[in-house]
Design a protein around this motif. Structure first.
Motif, PDB file in Angstrom:
ATOM      1  N   THR A 156       0.835  -1.188   0.000  1.00  0.00           N
ATOM      2  CA  THR A 156       0.000   0.000   0.000  1.00  0.00           C
ATOM      3  C   THR A 156       0.877   1.248   0.000  1.00  0.00           C
ATOM      4  O   THR A 156       1.934   1.255   0.625  1.00  0.00           O
ATOM      5  CB  THR A 156      -0.967   0.000   1.210  1.00  0.00           C
ATOM      6  N   ARG A 157       0.445   2.257  -0.754  1.00  0.00           N
ATOM      7  CA  ARG A 157       1.187   3.521  -0.773  1.00  0.00           C
ATOM      8  C   ARG A 157       0.508   4.502   0.165  1.00  0.00           C
ATOM      9  O   ARG A 157      -0.702   4.666   0.132  1.00  0.00           O
ATOM     10  CB  ARG A 157       1.242   4.115  -2.173  1.00  0.00           C
ATOM     11  N   ASP A 158       1.342   5.129   0.988  1.00  0.00           N
ATOM     12  CA  ASP A 158       0.817   6.042   1.991  1.00  0.00           C
ATOM     13  C   ASP A 158       1.823   7.182   2.107  1.00  0.00           C
ATOM     14  O   ASP A 158       2.917   6.999   2.620  1.00  0.00           O
ATOM     15  CB  ASP A 158       0.677   5.273   3.318  1.00  0.00           C
ATOM     16  N   GLY A 159       1.450   8.360   1.583  1.00  0.00           N
ATOM     17  CA  GLY A 159       2.344   9.510   1.630  1.00  0.00           C
ATOM     18  C   GLY A 159       3.690   9.245   0.970  1.00  0.00           C
ATOM     19  O   GLY A 159       4.731   9.599   1.516  1.00  0.00           O
ATOM     20  N   GLY A 160       3.682   8.578  -0.159  1.00  0.00           N
ATOM     21  CA  GLY A 160       4.929   8.337  -0.881  1.00  0.00           C
ATOM     22  C   GLY A 160       5.710   7.125  -0.400  1.00  0.00           C
ATOM     23  O   GLY A 160       6.725   6.772  -0.982  1.00  0.00           O
ATOM     24  N   ARG A 161       5.239   6.483   0.676  1.00  0.00           N
ATOM     25  CA  ARG A 161       5.919   5.274   1.159  1.00  0.00           C
ATOM     26  C   ARG A 161       5.130   4.045   0.726  1.00  0.00           C
ATOM     27  O   ARG A 161       3.896   4.026   0.814  1.00  0.00           O
ATOM     28  CB  ARG A 161       6.017   5.278   2.685  1.00  0.00           C
ATOM     29  N   PHE A 162       5.853   3.035   0.289  1.00  0.00           N
ATOM     30  CA  PHE A 162       5.235   1.780  -0.123  1.00  0.00           C
ATOM     31  C   PHE A 162       5.530   0.748   0.958  1.00  0.00           C
ATOM     32  O   PHE A 162       6.695   0.430   1.214  1.00  0.00           O
ATOM     33  CB  PHE A 162       5.788   1.322  -1.469  1.00  0.00           C
ATOM     34  N   ARG A 163       4.492   0.242   1.614  1.00  0.00           N
ATOM     35  CA  ARG A 163       4.703  -0.676   2.727  1.00  0.00           C
ATOM     36  C   ARG A 163       3.812  -1.913   2.627  1.00  0.00           C
ATOM     37  O   ARG A 163       2.748  -1.874   2.015  1.00  0.00           O
ATOM     38  CB  ARG A 163       4.440   0.047   4.055  1.00  0.00           C
ATOM     39  N   VAL A 164       4.274  -2.985   3.265  1.00  0.00           N
ATOM     40  CA  VAL A 164       3.500  -4.227   3.270  1.00  0.00           C
ATOM     41  C   VAL A 164       2.396  -4.121   4.311  1.00  0.00           C
ATOM     42  O   VAL A 164       2.639  -3.705   5.449  1.00  0.00           O
ATOM     43  CB  VAL A 164       4.404  -5.439   3.580  1.00  0.00           C
ATOM     44  N   ALA A 165       1.182  -4.467   3.907  1.00  0.00           N
ATOM     45  CA  ALA A 165       0.043  -4.456   4.815  1.00  0.00           C
ATOM     46  C   ALA A 165      -0.641  -5.813   4.766  1.00  0.00           C
ATOM     47  O   ALA A 165      -0.448  -6.584   3.819  1.00  0.00           O
ATOM     48  CB  ALA A 165      -0.944  -3.361   4.405  1.00  0.00           C
ATOM     49  N   ALA A 166      -1.414  -6.124   5.803  1.00  0.00           N
ATOM     50  CA  ALA A 166      -2.177  -7.370   5.853  1.00  0.00           C
ATOM     51  C   ALA A 166      -3.628  -7.047   6.155  1.00  0.00           C
ATOM     52  O   ALA A 166      -3.916  -6.244   7.042  1.00  0.00           O
ATOM     53  CB  ALA A 166      -1.602  -8.311   6.909  1.00  0.00           C
ATOM     54  N   MET A 167      -4.527  -7.664   5.391  1.00  0.00           N
ATOM     55  CA  MET A 167      -5.957  -7.479   5.631  1.00  0.00           C
ATOM     56  C   MET A 167      -6.555  -8.804   6.090  1.00  0.00           C
ATOM     57  O   MET A 167      -6.334  -9.838   5.465  1.00  0.00           O
ATOM     58  CB  MET A 167      -6.671  -7.021   4.350  1.00  0.00           C
ATOM     59  N   ASP A 168      -7.289  -8.754   7.205  1.00  0.00           N
ATOM     60  CA  ASP A 168      -8.078  -9.904   7.627  1.00  0.00           C
ATOM     61  C   ASP A 168      -9.298  -9.943   6.705  1.00  0.00           C
ATOM     62  O   ASP A 168     -10.139  -9.047   6.743  1.00  0.00           O
ATOM     63  CB  ASP A 168      -8.490  -9.710   9.088  1.00  0.00           C
ATOM     64  N   LEU A 169      -9.378 -10.969   5.873  1.00  0.00           N
ATOM     65  CA  LEU A 169     -10.420 -10.971   4.844  1.00  0.00           C
ATOM     66  C   LEU A 169     -11.831 -11.107   5.428  1.00  0.00           C
ATOM     67  O   LEU A 169     -12.803 -10.723   4.784  1.00  0.00           O
ATOM     68  CB  LEU A 169     -10.155 -12.078   3.825  1.00  0.00           C
ATOM     69  N   ALA A 170     -11.949 -11.630   6.666  1.00  0.00           N
ATOM     70  CA  ALA A 170     -13.271 -11.751   7.285  1.00  0.00           C
ATOM     71  C   ALA A 170     -13.765 -10.397   7.779  1.00  0.00           C
ATOM     72  O   ALA A 170     -14.923 -10.034   7.573  1.00  0.00           O
ATOM     73  CB  ALA A 170     -13.221 -12.757   8.426  1.00  0.00           C
ATOM     74  N   THR A 171     -12.872  -9.620   8.427  1.00  0.00           N
ATOM     75  CA  THR A 171     -13.288  -8.337   9.007  1.00  0.00           C
ATOM     76  C   THR A 171     -12.919  -7.150   8.132  1.00  0.00           C
ATOM     77  O   THR A 171     -13.371  -6.037   8.387  1.00  0.00           O
ATOM     78  CB  THR A 171     -12.613  -8.131  10.375  1.00  0.00           C
ATOM     79  N   ARG A 172     -12.072  -7.393   7.116  1.00  0.00           N
ATOM     80  CA  ARG A 172     -11.550  -6.338   6.228  1.00  0.00           C
ATOM     81  C   ARG A 172     -10.682  -5.325   6.985  1.00  0.00           C
ATOM     82  O   ARG A 172     -10.475  -4.205   6.509  1.00  0.00           O
ATOM     83  CB  ARG A 172     -12.684  -5.609   5.485  1.00  0.00           C
TER      84      ARG A 172
END
Lengths: 181, 424
Positions: free
Chosen positions: B343-359
């Motif tokens: 995910t890009r956030d303010g010019g930074r690209f970082r690894v994120a994790a989404m719980d697919l049940a709760t989003r």
């Protein structure tokens, strides 16, 4: 340190293992112990090395002559854009005329992106830029069968710094003729 | 007692092989889990040099996982047949204890045996006997560490798995395969042109990847043991982003033969290409869900690159990510419950994790140029590429964001990691 183990000793050791000779309480002991009584073979998968080949490379002299406009091969793009700027119309016109004169020649158009973000997404962005160059050349008379647009994404930067001016140089389309790819 | 000379040479040879590779990945632990189980790994009995090398690999594996504290075992001599003094080990703080031995067999090989004990239940909870050569010492240690890890955590260990990644040095790209701890790197493909997007076949025997050696992106399927490879997709335009179906028979790929980047399915042998989806913009980075039911992918159909999913049999796409203007590279955990992405956030690209049940989304890293996340086969860790000091390195983070590791190669860029499946 230990002496080489004789088969008999080995079997004895293994049966000891199987019997689980510890001081553990009886209930737990029943379920515990060696899972593999016979030593399992340890596998180490091997990897055979391959070296990729290279294209031979050859072209018309006018394509290499620095005095010829045909030696210029790059079209640069604005940020997030795949619109060809007016300053490249004449260059594209020259290349289109060469393709019309030499129908046996083919051209590979390589689109590029700057380094920021996903490699695969940048590959898709570069493809859009290459497509824009291809469409422009077709409008100027080149035949579709002569043209192939591909993307190199962020993989072939012309400039290696992480600066705005470098990124601008890397947002480009490059034109390669038969023998050069 | 006379020292068997050949055994000693074997041990020394092994030690030198472990450090001789020119592009050796070195690993650095930069964060550890909060709850760590104290475990004692006693030096295995047997020839000193070899047994200590084995023990140290087991300890390093367990330590690197971030889930264990290693209890000091200095001065203790025991093997798998020694009855442990449970009270003493508990007073040293050890909840679990492993001891074993390594012995030479008459055929010039080794046999390594060990037992794992629970100091509270006061019983052996696992044991193993492994036959191996001196060249397989590290593999043997990884097998033992896997057994210890699984018995104590309840989930499979990943120490015997392999990773693939690309090393870029000036004018040279190498697709390399190494053990999960970065050791034993082997070159699968060397090229003067870029190599990207390696993807392991579900059986771990083959890699699909994109090579630019023909001056354009072409998808190859490469058998690692033989080095034989074939073109899986070389259509007009770009061919990229291969993703294996869970049954290993098909690849989801991105082709531009009909215009912009779009999703297709192709058999692993390159036959039977079929369009999977149709969108006006860019569709790329397909990834099968582990049950084979869905394909997750990146698309800019909504105006910015976001993650979507669609039935693998075809059908309507559903948008998965909504926060932010750049969410790419979907990767699904082996249990199908977590989506890792960049995910890009303010010019930074970082690894994120989404719980697919709760989003619910959690950002897992504090780096700025993360790319190419890849789950470990037990779903515990995510391997990814990032940049540290203007150089490409690999890093790993646990799905809870606590355990962090970094793998780097001296004087080269490392990128495009892919964590292989469990070995069969």
């Amino acid at each position: 340190m230990r002496k080489p183990v004789l088969p008999v000793a080995l079997i004895a050791a293994l049966s000891l293992l199987a019997g689980c000779a510890t001081q553990a309480p009886a209930p737990e002991q029943a379920g515990a112990g060696v899972e593999e009584r016979r030593p399992a073979a340890v596998a180490t998968p091997s990897v055979a090395p391959v070296v990729a080949g290279q294209p031979v490379g050859s072209a018309f002299p006018e394509l290499r002559d620095p005095q010829s406009p045909l030696s210029r091969r790059s079209v640069h793009f604005d940020l997030d854009s795949y619109v060809i700027k007016d300053e490249y119309q004449e260059l594209l016109n020259q290349h289109a005329r060469f393709l019309v004169r030499n129908t046996q020649m083919k051209m590979l158009i390589q689109g590029n992106a700057d380094e920021r973000g996903s490699r695969e997404y940048n590959l898709a962005l570069g493809q859009k830029r290459a497509e824009a160059v291809k469409r422009a050349l077709m409008l100027l008379g080149a035949r579709e069968a002569q043209l192939e647009s591909v993307s190199l994404g962020e993989e072939k930067p012309a400039c290696l710094e992480s600066t705005e001016s470098c990124w601008a140089q890397n947002r480009r389309g490059d034109m390669l003729y038969s023998g050069e790819f | 007692m006379k020292k068997p000379f050949s055994r000693l040479i074997g041990g020394l040879l092994l030690a030198s092989v472990a450090t001789a590779s020119p592009a050796q990945l070195s690993i650095e632990i930069t964060g550890a889990g909060a709850q760590r189980l104290p475990v004692a790994i006693v030096d295995f009995a047997g020839e000193r040099v070899v047994a200590q090398a084995l023990t140290s690999v087991i300890r390093a594996d367990l330590e690197r996982s971030g889930r264990f504290n290693l209890v000091n075992t200095a001065g203790v001599a025991m093997d798998e047949n020694t009855a442990p003094n449970y009270l003493d080990w508990r007073s040293r703080g050890a909840d679990a204890l492993a001891a074993g031995s390594l012995s030479a067999t008459p055929d010039g090989r080794y046999e390594t045996r060990f037992r794992l004990y629970d100091t509270h239940r006061q019983s052996a909870i696992a044991g193993q006997a492994l036959a191996h050569t001196s060249n397989q010492l590290r593999a043997t240690a990884h097998r033992i560490a896997d057994t210890i890890y699984e018995k104590l955590t309840g989930e499979r260990g990943i120490f015997s798995t392999r990773i693939a990644y690309v090393v870029k040095s000036p004018g040279r790209y190498e697709l390399q395969i190494a053990d999960a701890d970065g050791n034993g790197a082997q070159s699968a493909l060397a090229s003067r042109e870029p190599i990207i997007s390696p993807a392991w076949s579900p059986d771990g025997g083959r890699l699909a990847y994109v090579s630019f050696e023909q001056k354009k992106p072409i998808i190859y399927v490469h058998d690692l043991a033989t080095g034989r490879r074939h073109v899986a997709a070389n259509f007009k335009g770009s061919n990229s982003a291969p993703a294996w179906s869970p049954d290993g028979r098909r690849l989801a790929v991105v082709l531009t033969k009909d215009g912009a980047s779009q999703l297709y399915l192709v058999n692993a042998d390159g036959s039977g290409v079929a369009r999977l989806a149709s969108s006006p913009g860019i569709d790329t980075e397909p990834q099968f869900s582990p049950d084979g039911e869905f394909i997750y992918f990146t698309s800019d159909r909504g105006g910015s690159p976001q993650i979507y999913r669609m039935p693998a049999a075809g059908g309507a796409a559903q948008r998965i990510t909504f926060d932010g203007s750049y969410n790419v590279t979907p990767r699904i955990s082996p249990d199908g419950k977590t989506l890792a992405f960049v995910t890009r956030d303010g010019g930074r690209f970082r690894v994120a994790a989404m719980d697919l049940a709760t989003r619910q989304v959690q950002i897992l890293t504090d780096t700025a140029k993360d790319e190419s996340p890849s789950f470990s086969p037990n779903g515990r860790m995510i391997l990814f590429a990032t940049e540290v000091g203007a150089r490409g390195v690999l890093a790993a983070v646990s799905v809870d964001g606590r355990v962090k590791q970094r793998l780097s190669v001296q004087a080269a860029d490392v990128r495009e990691p892919a964590w292989g499946p469990f070995s069969k």
